[in-house]
Design a protein around this motif. Structure first.
Motif, PDB file in Angstrom:
ATOM      1  N   HIS A 293      34.618  40.354  41.789  1.00 35.78           N
ATOM      2  CA  HIS A 293      35.850  39.687  42.211  1.00 35.78           C
ATOM      3  C   HIS A 293      35.646  38.204  42.551  1.00 35.78           C
ATOM      4  O   HIS A 293      36.588  37.412  42.464  1.00 35.78           O
ATOM      5  CB  HIS A 293      36.430  40.402  43.427  1.00 35.78           C
ATOM      6  CG  HIS A 293      37.005  41.743  43.112  1.00 35.78           C
ATOM      7  ND1 HIS A 293      36.256  42.895  43.160  1.00 35.78           N
ATOM      8  CD2 HIS A 293      38.239  42.118  42.721  1.00 35.78           C
ATOM      9  CE1 HIS A 293      37.018  43.932  42.823  1.00 35.78           C
ATOM     10  NE2 HIS A 293      38.218  43.489  42.558  1.00 35.78           N
ATOM     11  N   ALA A 294      34.441  37.840  42.967  1.00 37.98           N
ATOM     12  CA  ALA A 294      34.168  36.443  43.336  1.00 37.98           C
ATOM     13  C   ALA A 294      33.877  35.628  42.073  1.00 37.98           C
ATOM     14  O   ALA A 294      33.058  36.021  41.254  1.00 37.98           O
ATOM     15  CB  ALA A 294      32.987  36.376  44.301  1.00 37.98           C
ATOM     16  N   ARG A 295      34.537  34.505  41.932  1.00 40.08           N
ATOM     17  CA  ARG A 295      34.351  33.636  40.769  1.00 40.08           C
ATOM     18  C   ARG A 295      34.811  32.236  41.140  1.00 40.08           C
ATOM     19  O   ARG A 295      35.081  31.962  42.305  1.00 40.08           O
ATOM     20  CB  ARG A 295      35.111  34.194  39.562  1.00 40.08           C
ATOM     21  CG  ARG A 295      36.550  34.616  39.837  1.00 40.08           C
ATOM     22  CD  ARG A 295      37.016  35.626  38.785  1.00 40.08           C
ATOM     23  NE  ARG A 295      38.450  35.897  38.836  1.00 40.08           N
ATOM     24  CZ  ARG A 295      39.024  36.778  39.646  1.00 40.08           C
ATOM     25  NH1 ARG A 295      38.284  37.450  40.503  1.00 40.08           N
ATOM     26  NH2 ARG A 295      40.330  36.982  39.600  1.00 40.08           N
ATOM     27  N   THR A 296      34.906  31.350  40.170  1.00 36.62           N
ATOM     28  CA  THR A 296      35.275  29.972  40.488  1.00 36.62           C
ATOM     29  C   THR A 296      36.643  29.870  41.145  1.00 36.62           C
ATOM     30  O   THR A 296      36.893  28.950  41.920  1.00 36.62           O
ATOM     31  CB  THR A 296      35.274  29.110  39.213  1.00 36.62           C
ATOM     32  OG1 THR A 296      36.144  29.708  38.250  1.00 36.62           O
ATOM     33  CG2 THR A 296      33.880  28.981  38.625  1.00 36.62           C
ATOM     34  N   THR A 297      37.520  30.814  40.862  1.00 36.41           N
ATOM     35  CA  THR A 297      38.889  30.738  41.361  1.00 36.41           C
ATOM     36  C   THR A 297      39.157  31.580  42.610  1.00 36.41           C
ATOM     37  O   THR A 297      40.163  31.377  43.280  1.00 36.41           O
ATOM     38  CB  THR A 297      39.873  31.168  40.260  1.00 36.41           C
ATOM     39  OG1 THR A 297      39.399  32.379  39.666  1.00 36.41           O
ATOM     40  CG2 THR A 297      39.970  30.094  39.178  1.00 36.41           C
ATOM     41  N   PHE A 298      38.280  32.529  42.926  1.00 35.35           N
ATOM     42  CA  PHE A 298      38.508  33.416  44.066  1.00 35.35           C
ATOM     43  C   PHE A 298      37.210  33.639  44.840  1.00 35.35           C
ATOM     44  O   PHE A 298      36.133  33.633  44.259  1.00 35.35           O
ATOM     45  CB  PHE A 298      39.024  34.787  43.611  1.00 35.35           C
ATOM     46  CG  PHE A 298      40.443  34.780  43.123  1.00 35.35           C
ATOM     47  CD1 PHE A 298      41.494  35.061  43.980  1.00 35.35           C
ATOM     48  CD2 PHE A 298      40.731  34.494  41.790  1.00 35.35           C
ATOM     49  CE1 PHE A 298      42.807  35.066  43.532  1.00 35.35           C
ATOM     50  CE2 PHE A 298      42.043  34.490  41.333  1.00 35.35           C
ATOM     51  CZ  PHE A 298      43.082  34.774  42.195  1.00 35.35           C
ATOM     52  N   HIS A 299      37.328  33.860  46.141  1.00 35.17           N
ATOM     53  CA  HIS A 299      36.200  34.325  46.938  1.00 35.17           C
ATOM     54  C   HIS A 299      36.598  35.632  47.630  1.00 35.17           C
ATOM     55  O   HIS A 299      37.769  36.026  47.615  1.00 35.17           O
ATOM     56  CB  HIS A 299      35.736  33.281  47.958  1.00 35.17           C
ATOM     57  CG  HIS A 299      36.705  32.998  49.063  1.00 35.17           C
ATOM     58  ND1 HIS A 299      37.769  32.121  48.931  1.00 35.17           N
ATOM     59  CD2 HIS A 299      36.772  33.461  50.343  1.00 35.17           C
ATOM     60  CE1 HIS A 299      38.441  32.061  50.068  1.00 35.17           C
ATOM     61  NE2 HIS A 299      37.858  32.867  50.948  1.00 35.17           N
TER      62      HIS A 299
END
Length: 203
Positions: free
Chosen positions: A104-110
Motif C-alpha cells: 500500500h505504501a508508494r510515492t503517492t500514499f503512506h
C-alpha cells in the motif's frame, strides 16, 4: 440531488478501497496458516493516507488474539500464501504484515498503523466480529472498520464514519496507542506494489 452528489463525491474519494473480491479459502487452509503474535493481544488500525492531500484511501484492522488476522474490507491486497475469507486475511506473520504495508505504501500514499494493547477477551471479541462480518461493498472500508471497533468493549465511543482519516483521528485519543508511519518511494501503481509484495513472500 444534493445527497446524490455527496454520495458520488464520497465514492470517488474512497475508490481505493473498492476492489475485486478474492475467492474464499476453506477452513482447512485457514487453519494451516494460522499465526499467533507472541507480543500479546492488540488491535491495530491500518490507514492508507494520500501523501499530497492527506485524505484517507483505505482502512483495515489487524486483530491479534488467539491468531492474528487482518480485516481488509473491500481491500486490494492478495498474495499466494495469504488465504482470505470474507475480507479477512489469515496467517499474518511479520513477513506478511510487512508485505501488506509495502503493497500500500508508494510515492503517492503512506501507511499509518495505530496499535492499541487490549485484553485477551477484547481481542477474541474483535476476532469473532471480523470473522462474522461478511464481505464489505466498495468504499465502505472505514464504515465497516469503525462499526467493528465500536462493538468491542472499551471502544464504544468510536463513531461510525466513512472516512479513514477521521477514524484514525478518533483512535489517536485512546490511551496506550502506538503510532507508526510507513513510507516507500516505489511505483505509484497499487497493482505493481501488490505484485512485488507477492513475489517477496514467494521467495
Amino acid at each position: 440531488m444534493r445527497k446524490l452528489l455527496c454520495c458520488a463525491l464520497m465514492l470517488a474519494t474512497l475508490g481505493a478501497c473498492a476492489a475485486p473480491q478474492q475467492p474464499n479459502a476453506d477452513q482447512a487452509t485457514l487453519d494451516q496458516v494460522a499465526y499467533k503474535d507472541p507480543s500479546g493481544p492488540a488491535l491495530t488500525l491500518v490507514t492508507v493516507v494520500n501523501n499530497r492531500t492527506g485524505k484517507g484511501g483505505h482502512s483495515g484492522l489487524m486483530v491479534s488474539g488467539s491468531e492474528r488476522v487482518i480485516f481488509d474490507p473491500a481491500g486490494s491486497f492478495h498474495a499466494d500464501v495469504v488465504p482470505e475469507n470474507n475480507d479477512v486475511l489469515y496467517g499474518i506473520s511479520p513477513a506478511v504484515f510487512q508485505a501488506y504495508r509495502s503493497a500500500h505504501a508508494r510515492t503517492t500514499f503512506h501507511v499509518v498503523t495505530q496499535r492499541v494493547p487490549v485484553t485477551a477477551q477484547q481481542a477474541e471479541i474483535a476476532l469473532q466480529l471480523v470473522k462474522g462480518n461478511g464481505r464489505v461493498p466498495g468504499a465502505f472500508c472505514a464504515n465497516a472498520t469503525s462499526g467493528i471497533l465500536k462493538q468491542v468493549p472499551g471502544f464504544e465511543q468510536i463513531e461510525t464514519t466513512f472516512y479513514p482519516v477521521k477514524l484514525s483521528e478518533q483512535l489517536a485519543s485512546f490511551p496506550g496507542v502506538a503510532t507508526e508511519k510507513y513510507y516507500e518511494g516505489d511505483d505509484e501503481d497499487l497493482k505493481r506494489g501488490i505484485a512485488a509484495s507477492n513475489a517477496a513472500l514467494n521467495n
